[in-house]
Structure formats: structure tokens, C-alpha cells
Design an enzyme around this catalytic site. Structure first.
Site, PDB file in Angstrom:
ATOM      1  N   ARG A  47       0.875  -1.173   0.000  1.00 45.10           N
ATOM      2  CA  ARG A  47       0.000   0.000   0.000  1.00 45.10           C
ATOM      3  C   ARG A  47       0.908   1.218   0.000  1.00 45.10           C
ATOM      4  O   ARG A  47       1.814   1.323   0.823  1.00 45.10           O
ATOM      5  CB  ARG A  47      -0.878  -0.037   1.247  1.00 45.10           C
ATOM      6  CG  ARG A  47      -1.746   1.190   1.477  1.00 45.10           C
ATOM      7  CD  ARG A  47      -2.800   1.304   0.406  1.00 45.10           C
ATOM      8  NE  ARG A  47      -3.879   2.182   0.767  1.00 45.10           N
ATOM      9  CZ  ARG A  47      -3.833   3.498   0.768  1.00 45.10           C
ATOM     10  NH1 ARG A  47      -2.719   4.120   0.468  1.00 45.10           N
ATOM     11  NH2 ARG A  47      -4.878   4.204   1.093  1.00 45.10           N
ATOM     12  N   GLU A  55     -11.131   4.937  -5.041  1.00 43.88           N
ATOM     13  CA  GLU A  55     -11.383   3.494  -5.030  1.00 43.88           C
ATOM     14  C   GLU A  55     -11.928   3.001  -6.360  1.00 43.88           C
ATOM     15  O   GLU A  55     -12.799   3.636  -6.957  1.00 43.88           O
ATOM     16  CB  GLU A  55     -12.380   3.140  -3.921  1.00 43.88           C
ATOM     17  CG  GLU A  55     -11.862   3.414  -2.524  1.00 43.88           C
ATOM     18  CD  GLU A  55     -10.639   2.604  -2.168  1.00 43.88           C
ATOM     19  OE1 GLU A  55     -10.544   1.423  -2.574  1.00 43.88           O
ATOM     20  OE2 GLU A  55      -9.762   3.154  -1.478  1.00 43.88           O
ATOM     21  N   ARG A  99      -1.100  -4.895   4.910  1.00 46.98           N
ATOM     22  CA  ARG A  99      -0.332  -4.568   3.709  1.00 46.98           C
ATOM     23  C   ARG A  99       0.921  -3.797   4.106  1.00 46.98           C
ATOM     24  O   ARG A  99       0.896  -2.990   5.036  1.00 46.98           O
ATOM     25  CB  ARG A  99      -1.167  -3.725   2.754  1.00 46.98           C
ATOM     26  CG  ARG A  99      -2.411  -4.445   2.239  1.00 46.98           C
ATOM     27  CD  ARG A  99      -3.259  -3.541   1.398  1.00 46.98           C
ATOM     28  NE  ARG A  99      -3.803  -2.448   2.219  1.00 46.98           N
ATOM     29  CZ  ARG A  99      -4.733  -1.603   1.797  1.00 46.98           C
ATOM     30  NH1 ARG A  99      -5.222  -1.693   0.582  1.00 46.98           N
ATOM     31  NH2 ARG A  99      -5.171  -0.644   2.592  1.00 46.98           N
TER      32      ARG A  99
END
Length: 167
Positions: A47, A55, A99
Site C-alpha cells: 500500500r 477506489e 499490507r
């Protein structure tokens, strides 16, 4: 102390069910998920630290405006790097989803910063990373806002149609 931090990060990754976090350095990218998430060939999800891009469509929800542009930009960046990018890490190694948080580089170019400067992501300065990168992201966002690009662009002025002119 450093060993304790490394072991804590490793333990967090194991608890999340994902692969352990990666080391700084060069890594091959298997795919670009969206504007701010990559998957390495090892399966590790990265990330982008300090940014939030719109998104993509998922779970029955439509994509947010500029999501496809951010994803395409990230893909072009990775392609230009020949599929191999350099990751730099900060004190905050994992996000709440397990992440790996990283700045992603191709030579002197930082994907995180470029996404913000093109108006394809917002700077997220509430994370723990260096003051230098915080300033770079804040400056990139101010520049994008001043240039009114991407997320900061103004909606087009509606043009009257022939039907509206006839009234």
C-alpha cells in the site's frame, strides 16, 4: 531494540495471515491493484504510504471518479520501471489490513508523490513517515490544487443544449 521491532512487525504479518513484510530495495511487481496498491511477485501487497487514491469498483459499488486514471498511471509507472521498483519503508510498516506500507520508486521518481502531483491521489499526512516526504507530498498536493488537475479540477460548465436554447 531494532530486533524487537522487526519481530513485532513479523508477528503482526503472521497474525494477519499474509506474507511477512518485505525489506527495502528492489522488487518485481506482479500486478497493480489500483492507484495506491501493488502486489509483488512474492504475493506481498504493498500500500503506497502517505497517499489515498480513489477506489476502484468493488463489492457492487461503482468506481470513484479518477480511480481508473490513478490505476492506469500506476501501471504506466511500473511498466516504465520494467516491472521492478524500489521500495523505501518507514517506521509504520503495515497498515490495518496487513499490507506493507512503502514509498515506491523508479530511479529518482516516487510514485506516491507523482500520483498526488497529478491530482490522482490525496496526500495523507496523518501517517508516520519522514518530514521530508511529508513536505514533498504536501507540496505536490498544493501544486495539483493550484493547477486544478484531477481530483482538484473544476467540473465543466454545463453548455446549453438546443432544447434549452429554444425555451
Amino acid at each position: 531494540m531494532l530486533l524487537a521491532c522487526v519481530l513485532r512487525v513479523w508477528d503482526l504479518a503472521e497474525q494477519s495471515g499474509g506474507p511477512p513484510p518485505v525489506a527495502e530495495g528492489e522488487h518485481r511487481v506482479a500486478r497493480v491493484v489500483d492507484g495506491d496498491t501493488l502486489v509483488l511477485d512474492t504475493g506481498v501487497r504493498v500500500r503506497l504510504q502517505g497517499v489515498d487514491s480513489p477506489e476502484a469498483a468493488r463489492d457492487g459499488l461503482p468506481a470513484e471518479p479518477w480511480a481508473a486514471d490513478a490505476t492506469d498511471f500506476a501501471r504506466r509507472f511500473v511498466d516504465h520501471a520494467g516491472g521492478v521498483v524500489r521500495l523505501t519503508l518507514t517506521d509504520e510498516r503495515l497498515d490495518r489490513y496487513g499490507r506493507t506500507l512503502a514509498f515506491v520508486w523508479d530511479g529518482p521518481q516516487c510514485l506516491n508523490e507523482l500520483l498526488v502531483s497529478e491530482g490522482l491521489a490525496q496526500a495523507r499526512l496523518d501517517y508516520r513517515f519522514t518530514g521530508t516526504m511529508r513536505r514533498r507530498l504536501a507540496d505536490a498536493q498544493r501544486d495539483a490544487q493550484d493547477r486544478a488537475v484531477g481530483l482538484w479540477s473544476r467540473p465543466p460548465t454545463p453548455q446549453p443544449t438546443d432544447a434549452q436554447d429554444a425555451r
